[in-house]
Design a protein around this motif. Structure first.
Motif, mmCIF file in Angstrom:
data_model
loop_
_atom_site.group_PDB
_atom_site.id
_atom_site.type_symbol
_atom_site.label_atom_id
_atom_site.label_comp_id
_atom_site.label_asym_id
_atom_site.label_seq_id
_atom_site.Cartn_x
_atom_site.Cartn_y
_atom_site.Cartn_z
ATOM 1 N N GLU A 265 0.811 -1.213 0.000
ATOM 2 C CA GLU A 265 0.000 0.000 0.000
ATOM 3 C C GLU A 265 0.848 1.268 0.000
ATOM 4 O O GLU A 265 1.925 1.328 0.606
ATOM 5 C CB GLU A 265 -0.914 -0.003 1.218
ATOM 6 N N GLN B 49 -2.397 6.772 2.310
ATOM 7 C CA GLN B 49 -3.193 6.740 3.536
ATOM 8 C C GLN B 49 -2.658 7.793 4.501
ATOM 9 O O GLN B 49 -2.697 8.955 4.204
ATOM 10 C CB GLN B 49 -3.222 5.340 4.142
ATOM 11 N N TRP B 50 -2.133 7.416 5.664
ATOM 12 C CA TRP B 50 -1.650 8.413 6.626
ATOM 13 C C TRP B 50 -0.258 8.930 6.277
ATOM 14 O O TRP B 50 0.236 9.865 6.899
ATOM 15 C CB TRP B 50 -1.632 7.822 8.042
ATOM 16 N N VAL B 51 0.394 8.310 5.276
ATOM 17 C CA VAL B 51 1.729 8.731 4.843
ATOM 18 C C VAL B 51 1.571 9.659 3.641
ATOM 19 O O VAL B 51 0.870 9.323 2.683
ATOM 20 C CB VAL B 51 2.595 7.514 4.462
ATOM 21 N N ASN C 118 4.651 7.362 -0.709
ATOM 22 C CA ASN C 118 5.487 6.512 0.129
ATOM 23 C C ASN C 118 4.697 5.306 0.616
ATOM 24 O O ASN C 118 3.472 5.366 0.786
ATOM 25 C CB ASN C 118 6.005 7.296 1.348
ATOM 26 N N TYR C 119 5.395 4.202 0.865
ATOM 27 C CA TYR C 119 4.739 3.007 1.384
ATOM 28 C C TYR C 119 4.214 3.257 2.792
ATOM 29 O O TYR C 119 4.869 3.890 3.616
ATOM 30 C CB TYR C 119 5.724 1.833 1.432
ATOM 31 N N SER C 120 3.025 2.737 3.062
ATOM 32 C CA SER C 120 2.474 2.812 4.415
ATOM 33 C C SER C 120 2.958 1.653 5.279
ATOM 34 O O SER C 120 2.885 1.708 6.499
ATOM 35 C CB SER C 120 0.935 2.789 4.348
ATOM 36 N N ARG D 188 1.642 -1.426 4.962
ATOM 37 C CA ARG D 188 0.598 -2.451 4.982
ATOM 38 C C ARG D 188 0.581 -3.214 3.655
ATOM 39 O O ARG D 188 0.689 -2.622 2.590
ATOM 40 C CB ARG D 188 -0.777 -1.835 5.228
#
Length: 300
Positions: A139, A142-144, A148-150, A152
């Motif tokens: 993934e 999201q919150w990143v 960039n990779y989260s 998950r």
């Protein structure tokens, strides 16, 4: 021995099922052994992955033919068995059937493959595996912030290729357009500011621009699409507080954040070295007049 033959004669259905299960287990064990052998012997990651997937698909095909040939004796029985089997599966396992159909569609049409960056069903990430039922993604977002990779790992049913759009960042044309705005004060030398931005953009983005031009020709020849401008472009607009530069450019889909950082950094350096001829603007508040306050001490 005679008792075993007698039991087989009395229970032919159970005996056939037991033999079929044993054969199926042997095929599955053979598949796993071959996969382990390839995992140890093949050093190249891409070749190892594709060979393991090929063994898996061949194993499933062997199981299907084994099942059909074992439980049917002729073509007439074969078509009847296939019809009943298909109808039953379609009713009871609709989502599973759709997932398997989706995997075949992904493989044949090449919607995406491991290594591609896609967005599907609102989830964005890099494809790390595609099997007969699920697509596995690392993934992004999201919150990143940015791309960039989260951290998950997401498993998504292959059925989603039929339920909505699939955005592929890397197939055919692994570049995307990006842009950002730069505010300059009205006192700046605008021609000098333009030359600074274009010079830095042309230098930093030269590699992406050259590679994208060669690949864009193939895209234009393959699809019904108009030609596009791939060189960095600059658009200027006037606001109440500053002159706004909009820089639009093309960049590798995996280097969007890093490239924007380099552009900002280099432009800021050049602006500081212009000896005040060019300056970046910021939101300011100007007090035109301070209201007079009269205090009558006699009435207090």
């Amino acid at each position: 021995m005679e008792q075993i033959r007698k039991w087989i004669a009395e229970n032919p259905t159970i005996y056939s099922i037991v033999i079929y299960v044993l054969l199926a287990i042997c095929v599955l064990i053979l598949i796993q052994l071959l996969r382990r052998f390839l995992r140890k012997q093949v050093t190249d990651t891409t070749a190892r992955y594709k060979s393991q997937k090929g063994i898996e698909i061949i194993g499933y095909i062997v199981l299907i033919f084994l099942t059909v040939s074992y439980f049917t004796g002729n073509i007439r029985d074969f078509t009847l068995a296939v019809g009943l089997f298909t109808a039953g599966i379609a009713i009871t396992l609709q989502e599973l059937v759709l997932s398997i159909a989706g995997s075949l569609y992904i493989f044949i049409v090449k919607v995406y493959q491991p290594g591609d960056r896609i967005e599907i069903n609102g989830i964005k990430g890099d494809v790390i595996d595609v099997d007969s039922i699920y697509t596995t993604m690392m993934e992004i977002g999201q919150w990143v912030s940015s791309d960039n990779y989260s951290g998950r790992i997401v498993k998504l049913s292959n059925a989603f290729v039929f339920k909505g759009p699939v955005y592929n960042y890397s197939k055919d044309f692994p570049f995307i357009w990006d842009e950002f705005n730069l505010p300059f004060t009205y006192n700046s030398d605008i021609e000098l500011a333009k030359s600074i931005v274009i010079k830095i953009a042309s230098h930093v983005l030269s590699e992406f621009t050259a590679k994208s031009k060669s690949q864009w020709k193939a895209v234009v020849n393959k699809y019904y699409i108009e030609d596009a401008l791939l060189d960095p472009t600059l658009a200027i607009s006037l606001t109440d507080n500053w002159i706004e530069f909009n820089l639009r450019y093309i960049v590798d889909y995996k280097k969007r954040r890093a490239t924007k950082h380099v552009l900002f950094n280099e432009i800021h350096k050049e602006v500081k070295q212009s000896n005040g001829k060019v300056s970046l603007a910021s939101t300011t508040l100007e007090l035109v007049k301070i209201p007079e306050i009269k205090i009558d001490m006699n009435n207090s």
